[in-house]
Scaffold this motif. Structure first.
Motif, PDB file in Angstrom:
ATOM      1  N   GLY A  29      41.039  32.926  48.874  1.00 17.55           N
ATOM      2  CA  GLY A  29      40.900  32.273  50.181  1.00 17.55           C
ATOM      3  C   GLY A  29      41.610  30.931  50.221  1.00 17.55           C
ATOM      4  O   GLY A  29      42.258  30.590  51.215  1.00 17.55           O
ATOM      5  N   ARG A  30      41.506  30.163  49.134  1.00 14.28           N
ATOM      6  CA  ARG A  30      42.225  28.887  49.063  1.00 14.28           C
ATOM      7  C   ARG A  30      43.725  29.114  49.110  1.00 14.28           C
ATOM      8  O   ARG A  30      44.471  28.352  49.730  1.00 14.28           O
ATOM      9  CB  ARG A  30      41.830  28.141  47.782  1.00 14.28           C
ATOM     10  CG  ARG A  30      40.431  27.555  47.822  1.00 14.28           C
ATOM     11  CD  ARG A  30      40.199  26.605  46.653  1.00 14.28           C
ATOM     12  NE  ARG A  30      40.163  27.328  45.388  1.00 14.28           N
ATOM     13  CZ  ARG A  30      39.048  27.783  44.819  1.00 14.28           C
ATOM     14  NH1 ARG A  30      37.885  27.607  45.417  1.00 14.28           N
ATOM     15  NH2 ARG A  30      39.094  28.407  43.651  1.00 14.28           N
ATOM     16  N   SER A  31      44.187  30.185  48.455  1.00  9.81           N
ATOM     17  CA  SER A  31      45.609  30.523  48.492  1.00  9.81           C
ATOM     18  C   SER A  31      46.045  30.877  49.906  1.00  9.81           C
ATOM     19  O   SER A  31      47.133  30.476  50.351  1.00  9.81           O
ATOM     20  CB  SER A  31      45.887  31.688  47.544  1.00  9.81           C
ATOM     21  OG  SER A  31      47.235  32.097  47.631  1.00  9.81           O
ATOM     22  N   TYR A  32      45.210  31.591  50.653  1.00  8.39           N
ATOM     23  CA  TYR A  32      45.530  31.931  52.042  1.00  8.39           C
ATOM     24  C   TYR A  32      45.647  30.667  52.891  1.00  8.39           C
ATOM     25  O   TYR A  32      46.545  30.540  53.727  1.00  8.39           O
ATOM     26  CB  TYR A  32      44.448  32.852  52.617  1.00  8.39           C
ATOM     27  CG  TYR A  32      44.760  34.317  52.463  1.00  8.39           C
ATOM     28  CD1 TYR A  32      45.089  34.851  51.219  1.00  8.39           C
ATOM     29  CD2 TYR A  32      44.719  35.183  53.550  1.00  8.39           C
ATOM     30  CE1 TYR A  32      45.370  36.197  51.071  1.00  8.39           C
ATOM     31  CE2 TYR A  32      45.009  36.527  53.416  1.00  8.39           C
ATOM     32  CZ  TYR A  32      45.335  37.033  52.169  1.00  8.39           C
ATOM     33  OH  TYR A  32      45.641  38.356  52.027  1.00  8.39           O
ATOM     34  N   ARG A  53      46.695  36.551  58.554  1.00  9.59           N
ATOM     35  CA  ARG A  53      47.662  37.530  58.061  1.00  9.59           C
ATOM     36  C   ARG A  53      47.150  38.165  56.773  1.00  9.59           C
ATOM     37  O   ARG A  53      46.754  37.469  55.837  1.00  9.59           O
ATOM     38  CB  ARG A  53      49.009  36.855  57.800  1.00  9.59           C
ATOM     39  CG  ARG A  53      49.696  36.364  59.039  1.00  9.59           C
ATOM     40  CD  ARG A  53      50.762  35.336  58.712  1.00  9.59           C
ATOM     41  NE  ARG A  53      51.710  35.828  57.709  1.00  9.59           N
ATOM     42  CZ  ARG A  53      52.607  35.046  57.115  1.00  9.59           C
ATOM     43  NH1 ARG A  53      52.674  33.749  57.408  1.00  9.59           N
ATOM     44  NH2 ARG A  53      53.448  35.560  56.245  1.00  9.59           N
ATOM     45  N   GLY A  54      47.158  39.484  56.746  1.00  5.70           N
ATOM     46  CA  GLY A  54      46.744  40.191  55.553  1.00  5.70           C
ATOM     47  C   GLY A  54      47.904  40.403  54.593  1.00  5.70           C
ATOM     48  O   GLY A  54      48.995  39.843  54.764  1.00  5.70           O
ATOM     49  N   SER A  55      47.686  41.206  53.573  1.00 12.34           N
ATOM     50  CA  SER A  55      48.691  41.452  52.534  1.00 12.34           C
ATOM     51  C   SER A  55      49.201  42.892  52.616  1.00 12.34           C
ATOM     52  O   SER A  55      48.442  43.825  52.914  1.00 12.34           O
ATOM     53  CB  SER A  55      48.096  41.210  51.149  1.00 12.34           C
ATOM     54  OG  SER A  55      47.618  39.886  51.045  1.00 12.34           O
ATOM     55  N   ASN A 138      31.435  40.367  51.898  1.00 12.43           N
ATOM     56  CA  ASN A 138      31.351  39.363  52.973  1.00 12.43           C
ATOM     57  C   ASN A 138      30.644  38.125  52.412  1.00 12.43           C
ATOM     58  O   ASN A 138      29.498  38.232  51.970  1.00 12.43           O
ATOM     59  CB  ASN A 138      30.577  39.927  54.168  1.00 12.43           C
ATOM     60  CG  ASN A 138      30.636  39.025  55.390  1.00 12.43           C
ATOM     61  OD1 ASN A 138      31.087  37.893  55.322  1.00 12.43           O
ATOM     62  ND2 ASN A 138      30.162  39.537  56.511  1.00 12.43           N
ATOM     63  N   PRO A 139      31.311  36.947  52.369  1.00  6.80           N
ATOM     64  CA  PRO A 139      32.608  36.653  52.981  1.00  6.80           C
ATOM     65  C   PRO A 139      33.795  37.110  52.143  1.00  6.80           C
ATOM     66  O   PRO A 139      33.754  37.027  50.914  1.00  6.80           O
ATOM     67  CB  PRO A 139      32.589  35.130  53.112  1.00  6.80           C
ATOM     68  CG  PRO A 139      31.691  34.666  52.021  1.00  6.80           C
ATOM     69  CD  PRO A 139      30.651  35.732  51.849  1.00  6.80           C
ATOM     70  N   CYS A 140      34.839  37.561  52.824  1.00  9.97           N
ATOM     71  CA  CYS A 140      36.062  37.983  52.163  1.00  9.97           C
ATOM     72  C   CYS A 140      37.015  36.802  52.044  1.00  9.97           C
ATOM     73  O   CYS A 140      36.702  35.682  52.446  1.00  9.97           O
ATOM     74  CB  CYS A 140      36.715  39.116  52.956  1.00  9.97           C
ATOM     75  SG  CYS A 140      37.208  38.612  54.623  1.00  9.97           S
ATOM     76  N   GLY A 145      39.420  31.527  53.559  1.00  6.85           N
ATOM     77  CA  GLY A 145      40.591  30.715  53.920  1.00  6.85           C
ATOM     78  C   GLY A 145      40.381  29.953  55.215  1.00  6.85           C
ATOM     79  O   GLY A 145      40.729  28.769  55.324  1.00  6.85           O
ATOM     80  N   THR A 146      39.782  30.620  56.206  1.00  9.77           N
ATOM     81  CA  THR A 146      39.494  29.956  57.488  1.00  9.77           C
ATOM     82  C   THR A 146      38.485  28.829  57.289  1.00  9.77           C
ATOM     83  O   THR A 146      38.618  27.735  57.845  1.00  9.77           O
ATOM     84  CB  THR A 146      38.946  30.976  58.498  1.00  9.77           C
ATOM     85  OG1 THR A 146      39.873  32.054  58.629  1.00  9.77           O
ATOM     86  CG2 THR A 146      38.722  30.331  59.857  1.00  9.77           C
ATOM     87  N   TYR A 147      37.483  29.096  56.487  1.00 13.44           N
ATOM     88  CA  TYR A 147      36.431  28.109  56.237  1.00 13.44           C
ATOM     89  C   TYR A 147      37.000  26.850  55.588  1.00 13.44           C
ATOM     90  O   TYR A 147      36.632  25.733  55.945  1.00 13.44           O
ATOM     91  CB  TYR A 147      35.368  28.739  55.346  1.00 13.44           C
ATOM     92  CG  TYR A 147      34.036  28.029  55.347  1.00 13.44           C
ATOM     93  CD1 TYR A 147      33.022  28.416  56.215  1.00 13.44           C
ATOM     94  CD2 TYR A 147      33.785  26.989  54.470  1.00 13.44           C
ATOM     95  CE1 TYR A 147      31.789  27.773  56.201  1.00 13.44           C
ATOM     96  CE2 TYR A 147      32.562  26.337  54.449  1.00 13.44           C
ATOM     97  CZ  TYR A 147      31.572  26.736  55.319  1.00 13.44           C
ATOM     98  OH  TYR A 147      30.362  26.097  55.309  1.00 13.44           O
TER      99      TYR A 147
END
Length: 279
Positions: A29-32, A53-55, A138-140, A145-147
């Motif tokens: 998530g941090r990478s996103y 954006r997904g992978s 969850n959380p994914c 990343g949003t958080y």
């Protein structure tokens, strides 16, 4: 590792997610968040929505970069409770003064604790998260990343914490204006920043000035109009010699002798002066 928050309240906001999330998913998530995968996110009261954006993963048959919708909802505080909380904040100068500087006071929870409420999330049940991705956890990583990006924004706008608990900025200003201290805070929040002024260059340009009609001579330029005295007068000696010694009197508390302490010291000084003459 990128530090997404530098303030204590931003870090505490992140801790709420990290306490009930998988470490590996948090790392992704941090990478996103770092790599611009979060295309857009919005905050409307206590709801955060984002497109992520997904992978591409041919192993799972994903040949085109997917887009996933993320929702993060914080447990809102009821309006009747907000009125009591804002009233409590508006009567405490220590809280208002910090909020005026766009900082969250470390004792802000004192205004919430009488109602058994919190400004910052404390447990998993206060967060409802969902993502359209196929990840069963969850959380994914998309939610994480949003958080992280929201936590980063809290550093610059801590009043988002109030909005994430269901109190809009407009209602916050209205409730704050009901007390004198709160009114000062409300007026500060309503003040608009001055508009940016465009400039041709970020560096100061040299300016040309006309020389004065009468220029000083080189001697006046270097030495000045008034010459310094060739000799510096010696300061006059003290009117009362050995003032510190004499200040205690003839028989100061530490002196055990029966004769005057000042007389003894004068005799010592006289001997030193005579000895110095011989050197």
């Amino acid at each position: 590792m990128t530090q997404f928050s530098r303030t204590w309240w931003g870090k505490r906001f992140i801790e709420a997610l990290e306490n009930f999330s998988d470490a590996a998913r948090l790392a992704r998530g941090r990478s996103y968040a770092r790599n611009g995968k979060i295309l857009d996110y919005r905050i409307s009261k206590n709801l955060i929505t984002a497109m992520v954006r997904g992978s591409i993963n041919p192993y799972f048959g994903v040949y085109k970069e997917p887009l996933y919708s993320v929702e993060i909802e914080l447990e809102a505080i009821a309006s009747k409770d907000w009125s009591k909380i804002i009233q409590s904040i508006g009567t405490k100068a220590s809280l208002v003064s910090q909020l005026l500087m766009k900082k969250v006071p470390e004792n802000i929870e004192e205004a919430f604790s009488p109602l058994n409420l919190h400004l910052l999330p404390q447990k998993r049940s206060e967060l409802k998260t969902s993502c359209s991705c196929p990840d069963y956890e969850n959380p994914c990583k998309h939610i994480a990343g949003t958080y992280y990006l929201v936590a980063e924004q809290l550093d610059h706008d801590p009043f988002l914490l109030f909005e994430l608990r269901g109190l809009s900025r407009e209602q916050l200003l209205k409730d704050l204006a009901k007390s004198p201290l709160g009114q000062a805070l409300a007026s500060s929040l309503q003040a608009e920043s001055p508009p940016a002024i465009a400039v041709d260059s970020y560096y100061p340009r040299p300016q040309v000035f006309e020389a004065p009609a009468t220029c000083p001579s080189l001697q006046e330029f270097w030495l000045g109009e008034k010459r310094l005295p060739s000799e510096i007068p010696v300061e006059a000696s003290a009117k009362i010699p050995a003032l510190l010694v004499k200040k205690g009197g003839d028989f100061p508390p530490f002196w055990p002798g029966d004769h005057s302490f000042i007389t003894v010291m004068e005799d010592i000084y006289q001997r030193m002066r005579e000895k110095n003459k011989l050197l």
